[in-house]
Design a protein around this motif. Structure first.
Motif: not given
Length: 244
Positions: A63-70
């Motif tokens: 998910s793009g949210l996982d990208v954002l979190q990392q």
């Protein structure tokens, strides 16, 4: 102020390319690379150190949210503008928690994207001028945090996607006309298979360049899908299909 180093992360190759062309034509942005998976985006962000990321939520590997979190976990100083078709409240909240500057829902008008970019450039100019040299007053803080609040309210509370269908088609960029756009839409909808810009041009009596502009406009706003078709040799031919 030097151009803002920008990384585009979008799984749709055509849409990422259109965003790239839009930023280059607009000026003020230097697109350092395009990524089509979350991991590729993370690797490029670490290598190229962009200042701005245009991020899609729906990616093939994460998910793009996982990208954002990392990205946030790396303590990397960059801004994120989410451009996505995802409208779920949980997703929007996750993006807000990750500190996105704007959350822009597809389909959207070129004016809507321009307004976000204008606001972002203005903010960057204020920061570059030394506005953060000392302690910030309340007005300065409000200018820094207000974009996310306004974007989220405007882009996620407008009702179902179907209610927004006509919005991108109501305000056309210079050089495009509504009657011709309607003709392109009708032809694309009625076609049982994908069509090329050249085929559309012949069918409607347009120039190939003009037909391609209308088709790309429908792609970037989420009404059509672009698929490259590879022949025996040479460059692939772009084919367009209405999203049913």
């Amino acid at each position: 102020m030097s151009p803002i180093r920008t990384l585009i992360i979008d799984d749709d190759v055509a849409v990422a390319g259109i965003h790239h062309g839009f930023l280059l034509a607009r000026g003020g942005f230097d697109v350092v690379s395009l990524a089509h998976t979350g991991q590729q985006g993370l690797d490029l962000a670490a290598e190229l150190r962009p200042e701005l990321v245009l991020l899609d939520i729906h990616l093939p590997d994460m998910s793009g949210l996982d990208v954002l979190q990392q990205l946030r976990g790396r303590q990397q100083a960059l801004d994120v503008l989410v451009i996505t078709a995802s409208r779920e409240l949980e997703t929007v909240r996750g993006a807000m928690a990750g500190g996105v500057l704007h959350y822009l829902v597809k389909p959207f008008t070129s004016q809507a994207l321009n307004e976000r970019l204008d606001e972002y450039l203005l903010l960057r100019r204020e920061l570059a001028a030394g506005g953060t040299a000392g302690p910030l007053d309340q007005d300065s803080i409000d200018r820094l945090v207000a974009p996310t609040r306004r974007a989220t309210a405007a882009d996620t509370m407008a009702g179902p996607a179907g209610e927004r269908l006509a919005e991108p088609l109501a305000r056309l960029p210079k050089g495009l006309s509504r009657p011709t756009l309607d003709a392109v839409i009708d032809a694309l909808k009625s076609s049982p298979e994908d069509v090329s810009a050249a085929g559309m041009a012949v069918q409607l009596g347009l120039s190939r360049v003009s037909a391609r502009r209308y088709l790309e406009y429908l792609v970037i706003h989420g009404f059509a899908r672009l698929t490259p078709r590879y022949g025996a040799a040479g460059r692939p031919e772009n084919r367009y299909l209405w999203k049913r």
